[in-house]
Motif scaffolding. Structure first.
Motif, PDB file in Angstrom:
ATOM      1  N   THR A   1      -4.175 -19.127  29.427  1.00 42.93           N
ATOM      2  CA  THR A   1      -3.612 -19.127  28.112  1.00 42.93           C
ATOM      3  C   THR A   1      -4.582 -19.861  27.087  1.00 42.93           C
ATOM      4  O   THR A   1      -5.354 -20.705  27.354  1.00 42.93           O
ATOM      5  CB  THR A   1      -2.249 -19.946  28.055  1.00 42.93           C
ATOM      6  OG1 THR A   1      -2.556 -21.294  28.530  1.00 42.93           O
ATOM      7  CG2 THR A   1      -1.269 -19.130  29.140  1.00 42.93           C
TER       8      THR A   1
ATOM      9  N   VAL B   1       2.335 -30.086  32.033  1.00 49.14           N
ATOM     10  CA  VAL B   1       2.747 -28.830  31.768  1.00 49.14           C
ATOM     11  C   VAL B   1       1.911 -27.796  32.633  1.00 49.14           C
ATOM     12  O   VAL B   1       0.609 -28.144  32.632  1.00 49.14           O
ATOM     13  CB  VAL B   1       2.506 -28.476  30.186  1.00 49.14           C
ATOM     14  CG1 VAL B   1       2.633 -27.034  29.844  1.00 49.14           C
ATOM     15  CG2 VAL B   1       3.450 -29.361  29.293  1.00 49.14           C
TER      16      VAL B   1
ATOM     17  N   THR C   1      -4.903 -22.376  35.686  1.00 51.45           N
ATOM     18  CA  THR C   1      -6.444 -22.101  35.958  1.00 51.45           C
ATOM     19  C   THR C   1      -7.244 -23.524  35.749  1.00 51.45           C
ATOM     20  O   THR C   1      -8.521 -23.355  36.385  1.00 51.45           O
ATOM     21  CB  THR C   1      -6.993 -21.020  35.328  1.00 51.45           C
ATOM     22  OG1 THR C   1      -7.126 -21.141  33.734  1.00 51.45           O
ATOM     23  CG2 THR C   1      -6.234 -19.597  35.500  1.00 51.45           C
ATOM     24  N   ASP C   2      -6.769 -24.372  35.023  1.00 48.97           N
ATOM     25  CA  ASP C   2      -7.458 -25.843  35.005  1.00 48.97           C
ATOM     26  C   ASP C   2      -6.846 -26.795  35.892  1.00 48.97           C
ATOM     27  O   ASP C   2      -7.428 -27.168  36.629  1.00 48.97           O
ATOM     28  CB  ASP C   2      -7.582 -26.112  33.485  1.00 48.97           C
ATOM     29  CG  ASP C   2      -8.509 -25.697  32.757  1.00 48.97           C
ATOM     30  OD1 ASP C   2      -9.844 -25.428  33.210  1.00 48.97           O
ATOM     31  OD2 ASP C   2      -8.342 -25.174  31.682  1.00 48.97           O
TER      32      ASP C   2
END
Ligand SMILES: Cc1cc2nc3c(=O)[nH]c(=O)nc-3n(C[C@H](O)[C@H](O)[C@H](O)COP(=O)(O)OP(=O)(O)OC[C@H]3O[C@@H](n4cnc5c(N)ncnc54)[C@H](O)[C@@H]3O)c2cc1C
Ligand code: FES
Ligand code: FES
Lengths: 289, 158
Positions: free
Chosen positions: A109, A28, A33-34
């Motif tokens: 998020t 997903v 950002t990871d």
């Protein structure tokens, strides 16, 4: 490099079908950002990336049962602009806002922070302290689970194949309730927590603490809900003696790693100090609520 | 799989390009579209040299996939000046020597512009926190910060 498939479904059902039918390397994509850092570093080689930002219900914040329903793909910058959430739960919003720079805030998020399952994830202790739950949808339907049940070890979650977090429920804050989150980092900005503490507490009309949640981050493989620390506050006016006990209980609960950001001894001591400071802010907020 | 065909808007102009899933927006801007103003300092979200806005949000283009640009509106440093006329931030940076090697500058300018659009009258602390994700190895930051504050002051008196 193998070709990576990419899909941007418009509904939760389509996303779950893609996830359930994908292989073990299906990922997903929320803010990335990871995930994109891991992709660039060769730590993950996805076969399929499913961008969930086209799903409306995952992008919105709505009021629900006196609290809020926060879409799993709402960014830090977006939540920070929501005055209703910010005034009810300043600790949750501040914890989320501590993630990275302005640029990272434009993308990161809550679901990504939680599902990346880093022990140092900043929003997680604050979400757990606030009693947040997540709505998980998978091939077998929908379930609501407490945030603390998601991360099970560094990088691993309890989500089963095909499941994803669609949204979070943030309950209404109690009258005379207040929350706060603080972390210790070696710099003033853009660093990984050495210790993070989320606290939510409620007072009665006489200023006596009737309920508390104390959650530590970055001092164990997953965030820790420390009942002894909460019990140190409950039944007191959160005076110095109670704060002393809170700090001792927080330090006693630590099971940290030793690394360049902090030794075991340092992390253990700082957990107590940060717990006190966090409780002082939560107390101030509870008194003025 | 065939490459993705992406239709987007860059600096107000409609743009189409082809890209692979793993290509970042920064890769696409620089390698496919020849927009080399955005720089790659780290490729991991730490330095801000690749800063652009996507639908008005400041982001690191190294942490956005090129395919995510579909249907969005992207602003890069190439769109900052109005023809030959520099943006007030660009003008001030030159006048006050807020750059040396210049690698961080496009990202700093885009980030500073986005700050002033949201908050036209920031304090020094607000400027420093907003720009904390834009690393500069040369200037020591003071000239960058004071240039941004000076532009904000100019805008107020204008
Ligand atoms: C420069 C920089 C600084 C950072 N600073 C901090 C910091 O100070 N504190 C901190 O805690 N983190 C920090 N991070 C890490 C990161 O920004 C956060 O963990 C962020 O919240 C991740 O959210 P995302 O939406 O970008 O996640 P993504 O990268 O999109 O996803 C992360 C993981 O979660 C999975 N996932 C995402 N959404 C869902 C969903 N809805 N359901 C199921 N699985 C899902 C993805 O498949 C992936 O495995 C930093 C990162 C960078 C690059
Ligand atoms: S190149 Fe994107 S943040 Fe450094
Ligand atoms: S001017 Fe050289 S990095 Fe900023």
């Amino acid at each position: 490099m193998n070709t990576i498939q990419f899909e941007k479904p418009g509904t939760v059902d389509e996303a779950v079908a893609l996830l359930a039918n994908g292989d073990a390397n299906t990922r997903v994509l929320a803010g990335g950002t990871d995930l994109l850092v891991q992709l660039r570093a060769g730590m993950v080689t996805p076969s399929l990336i499913i961008d969930i930002k086209g799903i409306d219900e995952m992008r919105t914040v709505t009021e629900e049962n006196g609290g809020f329903r926060i879409g799993g793909a709402v960014s830090g910058a977006e939540l920070n602009e929501n005055d209703a959430v910010k005034s009810a739960w300043p600790g949750v919003v501040e914890a989320f806002d501590l993630i990275g720079s302005t640029q990272i805030q434009g993308r990161c998020t809550l679901a990504g922070n939680l599902c990346n399952a880093s022990p140092a994830a900043d929003s997680v202790p604050a979400m757990i302290a606030a009693g947040m739950t997540c709505k998980i949808v998978g091939p077998n339907g929908t379930r609501e689970a407490p945030v603390e049940s998601i991360a099970i070890s560094p990088g691993k979650t309890s989500l089963t194949k095909g499941e994803m977090i669609v949204s979070f429920f943030l309950p209404g804050q109690n009258a005379n309730g207040g929350d706060a989150y603080l972390r210790f980092i070696p710099r003033t900005e853009m660093d990984i927590a050495v210790v993070g503490v989320g606290i939510n507490l409620t007072l009665d009309d006489n200023g006596v603490c009737t309920a508390a949640r104390v959650v530590l981050g970055a001092v164990a493989p997953t965030a820790l809900v420390v009942a002894d620390a909460a019990n140190a506050l409950i039944g007191t006016k959160v005076d110095d003696a109670a704060m002393e006990k809170l700090a001792a209980a927080a330090s006693a609960a630590c099971n940290p790693i030793d690394d360049k950001r902090g030794t075991i001894e340092f992390r253990t001591k700082v957990a107590g100090v940060i717990a006190r400071r966090t409780a002082a802010i939560a107390l101030d907020r509870a008194r003025s609520n | 799989m065939a490459k993705h065909h992406v239709t987007t808007t860059i600096n107000g102009e409609p743009v189409e390009f082809l890209c692979e899933t793993q290509q970042t927006l920064l890769d696409v801007l620089r390698d496919e579209l020849g927009l080399t103003g955005s720089k790659e300092g780290c490729a991991s979200g730490d330095c801000g040299a690749c800063s652009v806005t996507v639908d008005g949000r400041l982001v690191c283009s190294c942490l956005v996939l090129g395919v995510e640009a579909e249907g969005q509106s992207i602003e890069t440093i190439e769109g900052m000046a109005d023809g030959e006329k520099l943006h007030p931030l660009q003008q001030r940076f030159l006048e006050e020597a807020a750059l040396q090697c210049g690698i961080c500058t496009p990202g700093v300018l885009i980030a500073a512009k986005s700050l002033l659009e949201k908050n036209p009258d920031p304090t020094e602390t607000e400027v420093r926190y907003w720009l904390a994700g834009n690393l500069c190895r040369c200037t020591g930051y003071d000239k960058i910060i004071s240039s941004v504050l000076d532009v904000a002051a100019d805008m107020k008196s204008a």
